[in-house]
Enzyme design. Sequence first.
Site, PDB file in Angstrom:
ATOM      1  N   LYS A   1     -46.927 -44.197 -28.198  1.00  8.15           N
ATOM      2  CA  LYS A   1     -47.160 -43.819 -26.805  1.00  8.15           C
ATOM      3  C   LYS A   1     -46.083 -44.350 -25.869  1.00  8.15           C
ATOM      4  O   LYS A   1     -45.857 -43.802 -24.789  1.00  8.15           O
ATOM      5  CB  LYS A   1     -48.541 -44.303 -26.356  1.00  8.15           C
ATOM      6  CG  LYS A   1     -49.679 -43.470 -26.919  1.00  8.15           C
ATOM      7  CD  LYS A   1     -50.966 -43.711 -26.182  1.00  8.15           C
ATOM      8  CE  LYS A   1     -52.043 -42.748 -26.642  1.00  8.15           C
ATOM      9  NZ  LYS A   1     -53.293 -42.881 -25.859  1.00  8.15           N
TER      10      LYS A   1
ATOM     11  N   LYS B   1     -49.865 -33.080 -35.681  1.00  5.29           N
ATOM     12  CA  LYS B   1     -51.244 -32.667 -35.454  1.00  5.29           C
ATOM     13  C   LYS B   1     -51.355 -31.801 -34.201  1.00  5.29           C
ATOM     14  O   LYS B   1     -50.521 -31.878 -33.292  1.00  5.29           O
ATOM     15  CB  LYS B   1     -52.171 -33.878 -35.364  1.00  5.29           C
ATOM     16  CG  LYS B   1     -52.034 -34.716 -34.114  1.00  5.29           C
ATOM     17  CD  LYS B   1     -53.054 -35.847 -34.123  1.00  5.29           C
ATOM     18  CE  LYS B   1     -52.994 -36.673 -32.846  1.00  5.29           C
ATOM     19  NZ  LYS B   1     -54.015 -37.746 -32.836  1.00  5.29           N
TER      20      LYS B   1
ATOM     21  N   LYS C   1     -53.330 -31.287 -27.290  1.00  8.78           N
ATOM     22  CA  LYS C   1     -53.366 -30.604 -25.999  1.00  8.78           C
ATOM     23  C   LYS C   1     -52.055 -30.792 -25.256  1.00  8.78           C
ATOM     24  O   LYS C   1     -51.628 -29.921 -24.484  1.00  8.78           O
ATOM     25  CB  LYS C   1     -54.522 -31.132 -25.148  1.00  8.78           C
ATOM     26  CG  LYS C   1     -54.649 -30.389 -23.834  1.00  8.78           C
ATOM     27  CD  LYS C   1     -55.704 -30.939 -22.912  1.00  8.78           C
ATOM     28  CE  LYS C   1     -55.704 -30.174 -21.593  1.00  8.78           C
ATOM     29  NZ  LYS C   1     -56.675 -30.701 -20.621  1.00  8.78           N
TER      30      LYS C   1
END
Length: 375
Positions: A148, A240, A243
């Site tokens: 992240k 994966k 969104k």
Amino acid sequence: MLRCLRRSYSSAASVELIASVRDPKFRIPGDATIFSGIQPTGIFHLGNYLGATRVWSDLTERISEEKLNSEPMFMVADLHSITVPQIASDLRTMRKQALASIIACGVDPAKARLFYQSTVPEHSELNWVISCSTPVGMLNRMTQWKSKANLSSGASLADDASLGGVKLGLLAYPTLMAADVLLYRSTHVPVGADQAQHLELTRELAIKTNKLLRTDYFPVPKTLLAPTNKILSLKNPLKKMSKSDPEPLSKIFITDSDKDIKTKINKAITDSIDGKITYNPIERPGIANLLTIISAIERRPVSQILNDVENFEKRELKALVVERLTTEIKGPRERFSELMKNDALLNRISKEGTEKAREVASKTIKDVYELMGLN
């Protein structure tokens, strides 16, 4: 009195603590406490549905059918979402969409406690207690803060450049996750494989916190792995489904129309290999992803699906995926639309869920404080 709980605490977790909910030998203990959460990223996509929420629904229904003395708890992990900057108006909408998605995907609020994490302040209280016995080195080994923060997997807090770009909340995310689980003295936590590392840390922190309290107050929770393999991007099956992916054709939402589903599947990446359909996630990730989707929807192993489709053309395989998906998504799509129009219902569900969650959470905090001498 809590003093009667004091006993020699366990310092090892030598037993197998990971199970698959698809394992035919798996049984839900009558006194199980099942807990899990999902971040409010908005309307659920196919990975959220097949890889997480439908498992919650299946477990909830099994508990109800078997008349077990257990009420699952599932939360919208909105405190976790602020480890990265959020726009307040967007976060409000995404929280609502996440709660509506959980219900639309089959979790019955009459059989499970559904709530927003931020409405139960005891999560933050227990997080501090757990943080006080969490070695920074354990957090350094986690991978999510590195991804992240756009750092390499080999990044370390010993590196000044890495340390300078990492916020404390992002680094300490796993301790809050551990607090989430332990707050309800959870015994089973259904998650996808990508969260297994954090649940392993949660078990270690449960043992460390028990040491701090000098009693086996917190159960060491089992990880229940979702039976579905990871649902991957339709346009880049090496990562994966997400969104946040800027490519709109890479993901399918539970609100997508039949036309949208057909378009996205027909344009999904496969490969140029001729001959029979085979399942090979390394050499044929696109085909493997389509097989995984069918397997998840039909709740059958990929090997069984492969027996049915190995002589298909790729277009026939895609047509089958479209057929299965349009049928599967219809119910969640309709329920989601109805729920988003009913603020009063969603507010009532979250309020009741919060009240039930706090009954347990407040007792846990009271017990922990007494055991620490803070009563």
